[in-house]
Design a protein around this motif. Structure first.
Motif, PDB file in Angstrom:
ATOM      1  N   PRO A  27       0.813  -1.224   0.000  1.00  0.00           N
ATOM      2  CA  PRO A  27       0.000   0.000   0.000  1.00  0.00           C
ATOM      3  C   PRO A  27       0.842   1.267   0.000  1.00  0.00           C
ATOM      4  O   PRO A  27       0.387   2.305  -0.487  1.00  0.00           O
ATOM      5  CB  PRO A  27      -0.841  -0.116   1.281  1.00  0.00           C
ATOM      6  CG  PRO A  27      -0.214  -1.179   2.099  1.00  0.00           C
ATOM      7  CD  PRO A  27       0.554  -2.052   1.182  1.00  0.00           C
ATOM      8  N   GLU A  28       2.085   1.206   0.516  1.00  0.00           N
ATOM      9  CA  GLU A  28       2.880   2.429   0.633  1.00  0.00           C
ATOM     10  C   GLU A  28       3.152   3.080  -0.721  1.00  0.00           C
ATOM     11  O   GLU A  28       3.455   4.254  -0.794  1.00  0.00           O
ATOM     12  CB  GLU A  28       4.189   2.163   1.387  1.00  0.00           C
ATOM     13  CG  GLU A  28       5.185   1.252   0.684  1.00  0.00           C
ATOM     14  CD  GLU A  28       4.898  -0.224   0.930  1.00  0.00           C
ATOM     15  OE1 GLU A  28       3.882  -0.534   1.604  1.00  0.00           O
ATOM     16  OE2 GLU A  28       5.667  -1.068   0.449  1.00  0.00           O
ATOM     17  N   LYS A  29       2.990   2.312  -1.803  1.00  0.00           N
ATOM     18  CA  LYS A  29       3.224   2.897  -3.117  1.00  0.00           C
ATOM     19  C   LYS A  29       2.116   3.847  -3.530  1.00  0.00           C
ATOM     20  O   LYS A  29       2.248   4.584  -4.490  1.00  0.00           O
ATOM     21  CB  LYS A  29       3.322   1.786  -4.166  1.00  0.00           C
ATOM     22  CG  LYS A  29       4.616   1.041  -4.103  1.00  0.00           C
ATOM     23  CD  LYS A  29       4.797   0.238  -5.375  1.00  0.00           C
ATOM     24  CE  LYS A  29       5.910  -0.766  -5.194  1.00  0.00           C
ATOM     25  NZ  LYS A  29       5.555  -2.079  -5.691  1.00  0.00           N
ATOM     26  N   HIS A  30       0.968   3.774  -2.815  1.00  0.00           N
ATOM     27  CA  HIS A  30      -0.189   4.549  -3.272  1.00  0.00           C
ATOM     28  C   HIS A  30      -0.692   5.564  -2.253  1.00  0.00           C
ATOM     29  O   HIS A  30      -1.569   6.348  -2.571  1.00  0.00           O
ATOM     30  CB  HIS A  30      -1.338   3.608  -3.615  1.00  0.00           C
ATOM     31  CG  HIS A  30      -0.967   2.572  -4.634  1.00  0.00           C
ATOM     32  ND1 HIS A  30      -0.983   2.825  -5.980  1.00  0.00           N
ATOM     33  CD2 HIS A  30      -0.531   1.293  -4.503  1.00  0.00           C
ATOM     34  CE1 HIS A  30      -0.603   1.743  -6.631  1.00  0.00           C
ATOM     35  NE2 HIS A  30      -0.309   0.798  -5.749  1.00  0.00           N
ATOM     36  N   LEU A  31      -0.176   5.505  -1.023  1.00  0.00           N
ATOM     37  CA  LEU A  31      -0.745   6.367   0.002  1.00  0.00           C
ATOM     38  C   LEU A  31      -0.399   7.830  -0.226  1.00  0.00           C
ATOM     39  O   LEU A  31       0.644   8.164  -0.762  1.00  0.00           O
ATOM     40  CB  LEU A  31      -0.252   5.937   1.389  1.00  0.00           C
ATOM     41  CG  LEU A  31      -0.642   4.529   1.826  1.00  0.00           C
ATOM     42  CD1 LEU A  31      -0.298   4.330   3.294  1.00  0.00           C
ATOM     43  CD2 LEU A  31      -2.116   4.274   1.604  1.00  0.00           C
ATOM     44  N   ARG A  32      -1.336   8.695   0.204  1.00  0.00           N
ATOM     45  CA  ARG A  32      -1.086  10.133   0.147  1.00  0.00           C
ATOM     46  C   ARG A  32      -1.641  10.743   1.431  1.00  0.00           C
ATOM     47  O   ARG A  32      -2.412  10.089   2.137  1.00  0.00           O
ATOM     48  CB  ARG A  32      -1.766  10.741  -1.074  1.00  0.00           C
ATOM     49  CG  ARG A  32      -3.250  10.405  -1.171  1.00  0.00           C
ATOM     50  CD  ARG A  32      -3.942  11.129  -2.290  1.00  0.00           C
ATOM     51  NE  ARG A  32      -3.874  10.429  -3.554  1.00  0.00           N
ATOM     52  CZ  ARG A  32      -4.556  10.786  -4.635  1.00  0.00           C
ATOM     53  NH1 ARG A  32      -5.351  11.835  -4.597  1.00  0.00           N
ATOM     54  NH2 ARG A  32      -4.464  10.097  -5.743  1.00  0.00           N
ATOM     55  N   PRO A  33      -1.260  11.970   1.759  1.00  0.00           N
ATOM     56  CA  PRO A  33      -1.811  12.571   2.972  1.00  0.00           C
ATOM     57  C   PRO A  33      -3.333  12.597   2.898  1.00  0.00           C
ATOM     58  O   PRO A  33      -3.912  12.779   1.829  1.00  0.00           O
ATOM     59  CB  PRO A  33      -1.249  13.992   2.956  1.00  0.00           C
ATOM     60  CG  PRO A  33      -0.079  13.949   2.049  1.00  0.00           C
ATOM     61  CD  PRO A  33      -0.315  12.853   1.078  1.00  0.00           C
ATOM     62  N   GLN A  39      -0.290  14.892  -7.299  1.00  0.00           N
ATOM     63  CA  GLN A  39       0.837  14.215  -7.923  1.00  0.00           C
ATOM     64  C   GLN A  39       1.720  13.673  -6.820  1.00  0.00           C
ATOM     65  O   GLN A  39       1.898  14.323  -5.804  1.00  0.00           O
ATOM     66  CB  GLN A  39       1.672  15.210  -8.743  1.00  0.00           C
ATOM     67  CG  GLN A  39       0.899  15.950  -9.798  1.00  0.00           C
ATOM     68  CD  GLN A  39       0.868  15.183 -11.100  1.00  0.00           C
ATOM     69  OE1 GLN A  39       1.713  14.319 -11.330  1.00  0.00           O
ATOM     70  NE2 GLN A  39      -0.096  15.488 -11.940  1.00  0.00           N
ATOM     71  N   GLN A  40       2.287  12.509  -7.019  1.00  0.00           N
ATOM     72  CA  GLN A  40       3.196  11.994  -6.004  1.00  0.00           C
ATOM     73  C   GLN A  40       4.398  12.918  -5.901  1.00  0.00           C
ATOM     74  O   GLN A  40       4.819  13.501  -6.891  1.00  0.00           O
ATOM     75  CB  GLN A  40       3.621  10.580  -6.388  1.00  0.00           C
ATOM     76  CG  GLN A  40       2.412   9.654  -6.403  1.00  0.00           C
ATOM     77  CD  GLN A  40       2.777   8.191  -6.321  1.00  0.00           C
ATOM     78  OE1 GLN A  40       3.839   7.792  -6.746  1.00  0.00           O
ATOM     79  NE2 GLN A  40       1.888   7.401  -5.776  1.00  0.00           N
ATOM     80  N   ASP A  74      10.035  12.034  -2.134  1.00  0.00           N
ATOM     81  CA  ASP A  74       9.733  10.877  -2.984  1.00  0.00           C
ATOM     82  C   ASP A  74       8.679  10.000  -2.320  1.00  0.00           C
ATOM     83  O   ASP A  74       8.482  10.048  -1.106  1.00  0.00           O
ATOM     84  CB  ASP A  74      10.991  10.065  -3.280  1.00  0.00           C
ATOM     85  CG  ASP A  74      11.623   9.533  -2.028  1.00  0.00           C
ATOM     86  OD1 ASP A  74      11.412   8.365  -1.706  1.00  0.00           O
ATOM     87  OD2 ASP A  74      12.310  10.315  -1.329  1.00  0.00           O
ATOM     88  N   GLN A  75       8.005   9.192  -3.141  1.00  0.00           N
ATOM     89  CA  GLN A  75       6.880   8.408  -2.656  1.00  0.00           C
ATOM     90  C   GLN A  75       7.323   7.366  -1.637  1.00  0.00           C
ATOM     91  O   GLN A  75       6.601   7.086  -0.686  1.00  0.00           O
ATOM     92  CB  GLN A  75       6.156   7.765  -3.832  1.00  0.00           C
ATOM     93  CG  GLN A  75       4.980   6.879  -3.469  1.00  0.00           C
ATOM     94  CD  GLN A  75       3.868   7.636  -2.768  1.00  0.00           C
ATOM     95  OE1 GLN A  75       3.715   8.837  -2.934  1.00  0.00           O
ATOM     96  NE2 GLN A  75       3.087   6.941  -1.952  1.00  0.00           N
ATOM     97  N   ASP A  76       8.517   6.803  -1.782  1.00  0.00           N
ATOM     98  CA  ASP A  76       8.951   5.763  -0.853  1.00  0.00           C
ATOM     99  C   ASP A  76       8.970   6.258   0.580  1.00  0.00           C
ATOM    100  O   ASP A  76       8.401   5.650   1.471  1.00  0.00           O
ATOM    101  CB  ASP A  76      10.348   5.261  -1.234  1.00  0.00           C
ATOM    102  CG  ASP A  76      10.327   4.504  -2.540  1.00  0.00           C
ATOM    103  OD1 ASP A  76       9.197   4.195  -2.988  1.00  0.00           O
ATOM    104  OD2 ASP A  76      11.392   4.250  -3.108  1.00  0.00           O
TER     105      ASP A  76
END
Lengths: 231, 219
Positions: free
Chosen positions: A170-176, A186-187, A203-205
């Protein structure tokens, strides 16, 4: 006596060898068909009683998803707006448009508008909007760029494979959380960082791992176990 | 050669497979939210409760909380203490439900008003700045003139949060520079989209120049 000519030896060998490929090709074709829009309805527009345009209302007028889908944050069902919600505005706007006659008629006669379901899971799957929203999965991660859809269509395949791809990482898609409804999110990248709790992420990671902790996500094992979705 | 037994086993297996073609599990005999029902004449599976039903925890003993009125007059206090969370919630809800017509500033110049809806009055006129808090709650709950009511879309507590936020909006739009705490600066421009857009609503279309800049940065 020799019934078969010598060459049949080679032919039969070749056939056996070829059969492996034929069978493999069959399996491949089946897998492809199974994933194709023909089976999943991905990208298919369905007929609706009113040609309701998300593009017009969301991008054109800046209306938030929750104005209409009121229960998306705190229930499993996102909610389809009742006729009254349309009439909030259309009591005064486009009051003569033939396009909107079904809405007005529904309001006059108290008969429901019958929208056709676009995204639909089989009944043996349990899905819940509220947890996805509250743990920071954006609408457009699953529904695509709704703000650019003149007519609604299903964006993802909604197959188990698709759900699991995200549940495994899931961490690849989470956002605040406050960006969940933002269709233009945008990521984060170096030139365009995301700010959470005063920290800047480029970065997204790193953002994803931070949010996994912050929103207390359960382990991969928990959310990929069969009984999470088949209960 | 296939023995007769093997053949039967194979046929039985194949028959078992056919069972997968039934849709009993896909379409279970239950009603999904808002699904069509063939049982009721109006085809609604979502039934409205019988008139006078009181749901558990919904007795509404606190009449002020649910009406904003004391007797027949709007009261002028909040039914619960206001803190930062209430304010943030109020701002978020205001931007979702009220801003389309009243605009984020509350000046009555929202997009819907620009498209021909009756233009609402600005919240910053003398009359509304003096209006008691309960009055705003009442307008949201029962509607006012051309304005629709929002009782079914916004919960009572959220409506009160919006009230608190509107009052803050009114104060902020009429604040003098002396009221700003020392050391704080008044922003003279809109905050940056990404960090400033806390309601999460789809941001208004950006000016081309700033958009170009953003895409450039993203590359």
């Amino acid at each position: 006596m020799q019934i078969f000519h010598r060459s049949t030896n080679t032919i039969s060998r070749a056939t056996i060898f070829g059969a492996v490929f034929v069978i493999a090709a069959l399996f491949w074709a089946m897998a492809e068909i199974q994933r194709s829009p023909y089976v999943t309805y991905e990208g298919v527009v369905k007929p609706q009683p009113v040609a309701f345009s998300h593009q017009h209302h969301v991008t054109g007028l800046g209306i938030d998803c929750r104005y209409c889908h009121t229960s998306v944050e705190d229930s499993n069902f996102a909610g389809i707006p009742p006729t009254k919600t349309c009439m909030n505005c259309h009591a005064q706007i486009w009051t003569n448009a033939a396009l909107l006659e079904p809405v007005r008629e529904s309001y006059r006669t108290d008969k429901s508008l019958q929208w056709t379901r676009v995204n639909q899971l089989p009944d043996y799957v349990y899905f819940d909007h509220s947890i996805h929203i509250n743990k920071g999965v954006g609408c457009n991660t699953c529904h695509g760029q709704v703000d650019r859809m003149p007519l609604m269509y299903q964006y993802a395949s909604l197959q188990m494979e698709w759900c699991l791809n995200c549940h495994r990482a899931p961490e690849k898609h989470l956002r605040p959380r406050d960006q969940v409804f933002n269709m233009e999110y945008q990521q984060p990248v170096a030139g365009n960082p995301a700010l959470v709790d005063g920290q800047s992420f480029t970065d997204q990671d790193s953002l994803g791992l931070f949010l996994v902790k912050k929103y207390k996500l359960r382990t991969e094992r928990d959310i990929t176990s069969c009984s999470t979705c088949h209960r | 050669m296939l023995s007769f037994r093997r053949l039967t086993a194979f046929v039985l297996m194949a028959l078992l497979w056919l069972g997968g073609c039934r849709l009993d599990m896909q379409v279970q005999p239950r009603l999904n939210p808002l699904a069509k029902s063939d049982f009721y004449p109006d085809q609604r599976s979502a039934r409205s409760p019988v008139e006078g039903t009181v749901a558990r925890g919904d007795l509404r003993e606190d009449t002020y909380f649910y009406s904003g009125k004391i007797g027949n007059n709007p009261g002028d206090y909040m039914p619960f203490p206001v803190n930062q969370d209430v304010m943030l919630r109020g701002r978020e809800r205001f931007n979702i439900y009220c801003a389309p017509c009243h605009s984020r500033l509350g000046d009555g110049n929202g997009t819907i008003a620009q498209r021909g809806f009756r233009r609402p009055p600005s919240f910053h006129i003398e009359r509304l700045r003096k209006a008691p808090l309960g009055y705003f709650f009442d307008v949201m709950t029962n509607g006012f003139g051309a304005m629709p009511d929002y009782a079914s879309q916004i919960s009572a507590r959220d409506r009160w949060s919006i009230v608190a936020y509107i009052r803050a909006l009114q104060l902020s739009q009429n604040a003098s520079s002396a009221e700003i705490p020392a050391g704080q600066k008044m922003p003279s421009a809109m905050p940056e989209q990404r960090s400033g857009l806390d309601s999460g609503a789809t941001p208004p279309a950006r000016a081309p120049s700033s958009k170009d800049k953003n895409t450039e940065q993203r590359k």
